[in-house]
Design an enzyme around this catalytic site. Structure first.
Site, PDB file in Angstrom:
ATOM      1  N   HIS A  88      48.067  40.571  44.192  1.00  0.00           N
ATOM      2  CA  HIS A  88      47.174  40.867  45.613  1.00  0.00           C
ATOM      3  C   HIS A  88      47.735  42.177  45.901  1.00  0.00           C
ATOM      4  CE1 HIS A  88      46.253  40.715  49.706  1.00  0.00           C
ATOM      5  NE2 HIS A  88      45.632  39.253  49.510  1.00  0.00           N
ATOM      6  N   GLU A 157      38.983  40.771  45.243  1.00  0.00           N
ATOM      7  CA  GLU A 157      39.305  41.519  46.700  1.00  0.00           C
ATOM      8  C   GLU A 157      38.959  42.993  46.697  1.00  0.00           C
ATOM      9  OE1 GLU A 157      41.463  38.418  49.205  1.00  0.00           O
ATOM     10  OE2 GLU A 157      42.729  39.278  47.790  1.00  0.00           O
TER      11      GLU A 157
END
Length: 233
Positions: A88, A157
């Site tokens: 992430h 993302e």
């Protein structure tokens, strides 16, 4: 293919509110739903739900040991947690996790047969240089990652869209997901300011296999509306 819907609570919700949320959501879900919830580490609970999977936002690639502030495999095994987020952008950029370390984590948890949601995405400076630069950058985030791993799910993302309220355009999502699908056969989720207003448009993009939801997942009602949209697709 059933659309995947995953929720990353980040550093939100307590153990008490997470337990209430999971128990309430479980009652609303169908056997056909593919739902993943990633609570804050202190709120991790036993993964004994029928219709959703509880995963960990992070773990250190070790059974146990002298790694202050980290979660080890031993603790995850006790809770029967077999799903992890790796790569992430907040861990890469805020906490300094390198591509080398992300690959080491991936290797460790793949050997333990975990489902891995592996995150990739570019910042605004790279996006502004054009699509080819985005592709070049994302390719570096797959260095030493076994893209054929059978329990891999990829989450695209764009960093500039996370928490900004500004999602990537349908064209940007389609282009980037298509490129990622050339790299790996894994399902590809979109994350980055996903909410009840844009979820239908995002899920209508053929290359989108589901979503990774941040702030819009914190309220159970809004998150359930996203799940309902996923069912319709």
């Amino acid at each position: 293919m059933t659309k995947i819907v995953a929720a990353n609570f980040k550093t939100n919700h307590t153990k008490k509110t997470t337990k209430s949320y999971l128990e309430s959501l479980e009652k609303k879900l169908l056997a056909s739903d593919k739902i993943y919830i990633f609570p804050t580490p202190i709120a991790l609970c036993e993964n004994n739900f029928k219709h959703l999977k509880v995963g960990t936002q992070n773990a250190y690639p070790i059974l146990n040991g002298a790694f202050t502030g980290e979660v080890g495999l031993e603790s995850l095994k006790e809770l029967d947690i077999k799903t992890i987020l790796i790569g992430h952008s907040e861990r890469r950029n805020i906490l300094g996790e390198s591509q080398k370390f992300c690959a080491e984590k991936f290797d460790f948890f793949a050997k333990e047969d975990f489902e891995i949601i592996y995150c990739v995405g570019e910042d605004i400076s790279i996006r502004e240089k054009g699509v080819e630069n985005v592709k070049k950058f994302i390719k570096t985030q797959f260095e030493n990652i076994p893209v054929q791993y059978p329990k891999l799910i990829i989450a695209y993302e764009p960093i500039w869209a996370i928490g900004s309220g500004m999602s990537a355009s349908a064209e940007q999502i389609q282009q980037t997901h298509s490129f990622i699908k050339e790299i790996s056969p894994a399902p590809v989720l979109y994350g980055g300011s996903v909410n009840i207003k844009n979820i239908a448009e995002i899920l209508n993009i053929q290359e989108v296999d589901g979503v990774l939801v941040g702030s819009a997942s914190l309220n159970i009602d809004s998150f359930y509306k996203i799940i309902q949209e996923a069912r319709n697709k």
